[in-house]
Design an enzyme around this catalytic site. Structure first.
Site, short mmCIF file in Angstrom:
data_model
loop_
_atom_site.label_atom_id
_atom_site.label_comp_id
_atom_site.label_asym_id
_atom_site.label_seq_id
_atom_site.Cartn_x
_atom_site.Cartn_y
_atom_site.Cartn_z
CG HIS A 167 -7.29 1.37 -4.41
ND1 HIS A 167 -6.20 1.27 -5.27
CD2 HIS A 167 -6.78 1.79 -3.23
CE1 HIS A 167 -5.09 1.59 -4.62
NE2 HIS A 167 -5.41 1.92 -3.38
CD GLU A 208 -2.09 3.08 -3.38
OE1 GLU A 208 -2.67 4.18 -3.29
OE2 GLU A 208 -2.56 2.03 -2.87
CB SER A 227 -8.65 8.74 -2.35
OG SER A 227 -7.33 8.49 -1.92
FE LIG Z 1 -4.12 2.39 -1.72
#
Ligand SMILES: [Fe+2]
Length: 295
Positions: A167, A208, A227
């Site tokens: 993020h 996301e 991620s």
């Molecule tokens: Fe998240």
């Protein structure tokens, strides 16, 4: 088929004020009392944090800094191949440390001069309206713990690697940061729980888990994909559908199970027009129409 970084462990505050994170038996750190004590201490920092005060420093071990260094290095290689140009430019702007876990206060101080975003510590799951609502003011709720060192490339929960590498890098882009703020404005504006859930699902399938055509191929901009070391290579083989507000807002997803449907924007401009435009002026009525049309 994303299974990482989805499920928040419950956090309980006992009558005597102690904070306890309830890890599932299947959690890689479940049987490690030292890790569990650290998780409780880190959760307590967020529980006791006073808004406006600096974010308290979390104590990480050398082993944990090594986890960050390893994942950060491995993800950087994959990002060059799979992340959008806008995200890669934002990585260059933010310049996170690669060799140690940055403190959230430090992340906040790197981010604020770029796009005005600041981090807030979260012990675990933040209620939807709070989590999204404060995005409108440029605040991002973030967990502070890191995954267990025995499984450096896997986490069952959103940890500091997800929150910061996923993020914060995106929030260092003016254009993505604007989309986060618009999502926050939408969450504040809508009144019904149904409309709020719709707004949050659109966020889920874009900021996301979003992918887009970029440099002539499918690339990812969603923090959950970028991620996730174990699964970043898989998104091109998943069920990728065209960007569609009604479909995103009504597609059922189970945060504890594999994520196998993704939505593709044709470009960043396309994402801004369709999703940014939606968040900028949606309300309960316009969302009810989208839901009715999707049935
Ligand atoms: Fe998240």
């Amino acid at each position: 088929m994303f299974e990482e970084a989805q499920y928040f462990a419950p956090v309980a505050t006992r009558d005597d004020g102690t904070v306890e994170v309830e890890l599932a038996k299947s959690h890689p750190g479940f049987s490690d009392p030292v890790y569990r004590a650290r998780r409780n201490a880190i959760a307590a920092l967020a529980v006791n944090h006073v808004p406006g005060a600096p974010i308290p420093t979390a104590a990480y071990t050398e082993q944990e800094h090594e986890v960050w260094a390893l994942v950060s290095r491995e993800l950087a290689v994959k990002h060059r191949k799979y992340a959008t140009a806008e995200y890669l430019d934002a990585v260059e702007r933010l310049r996170l440390p690669a060799d140690r876990i940055p403190q959230l206060q430090e992340v906040s101080e790197l981010l604020e001069p770029l796009t005005g975003f600041r981090y807030l510590p979260a012990a675990g799951l933040v209620p939807l309206r709070d989590f999204y609502g404060v995005l409108a003011d440029g605040f991002f709720h973030s967990t502070q713990y890191i995954r267990h060192h025995s499984t450096p490339l896997y986490t069952p929960e959103p940890d500091v690697i997800h929150e910061v590498i996923g993020h914060a890098n995106a929030l260092a882009s003016d254009r993505y940061a604007r989309l986060y703020r618009l999502a926050g404005g939408a969450a504040r504006r809508v009144e019904s729980e149904e409309a709020l859930e719709f707004v949050s699902k659109v966020f889920w399938f874009t900021l996301e888990f979003g992918v887009m055509t970029d440099q002539g191929e499918l690339r990812a901009y969603g923090a959950g994909i970028l991620s996730s070391y174990g699964e970043i290579e898989e998104f091109r083989g998943m069920d990728v559908r065209p960007l569609d507000l009604a479909a995103m807002g009504t597609t059922k997803y189970d945060i504890t199970k594999y994520q196998d449907v993704l939505f593709r924007a044709d470009s960043l401009e396309h994402l801004e027009d369709v999703v940014g435009g939606f968040w900028a002026d949606c309300d309960d009525d316009s969302i009810a129409k989208l839901i009715a049309g999707a049935r």
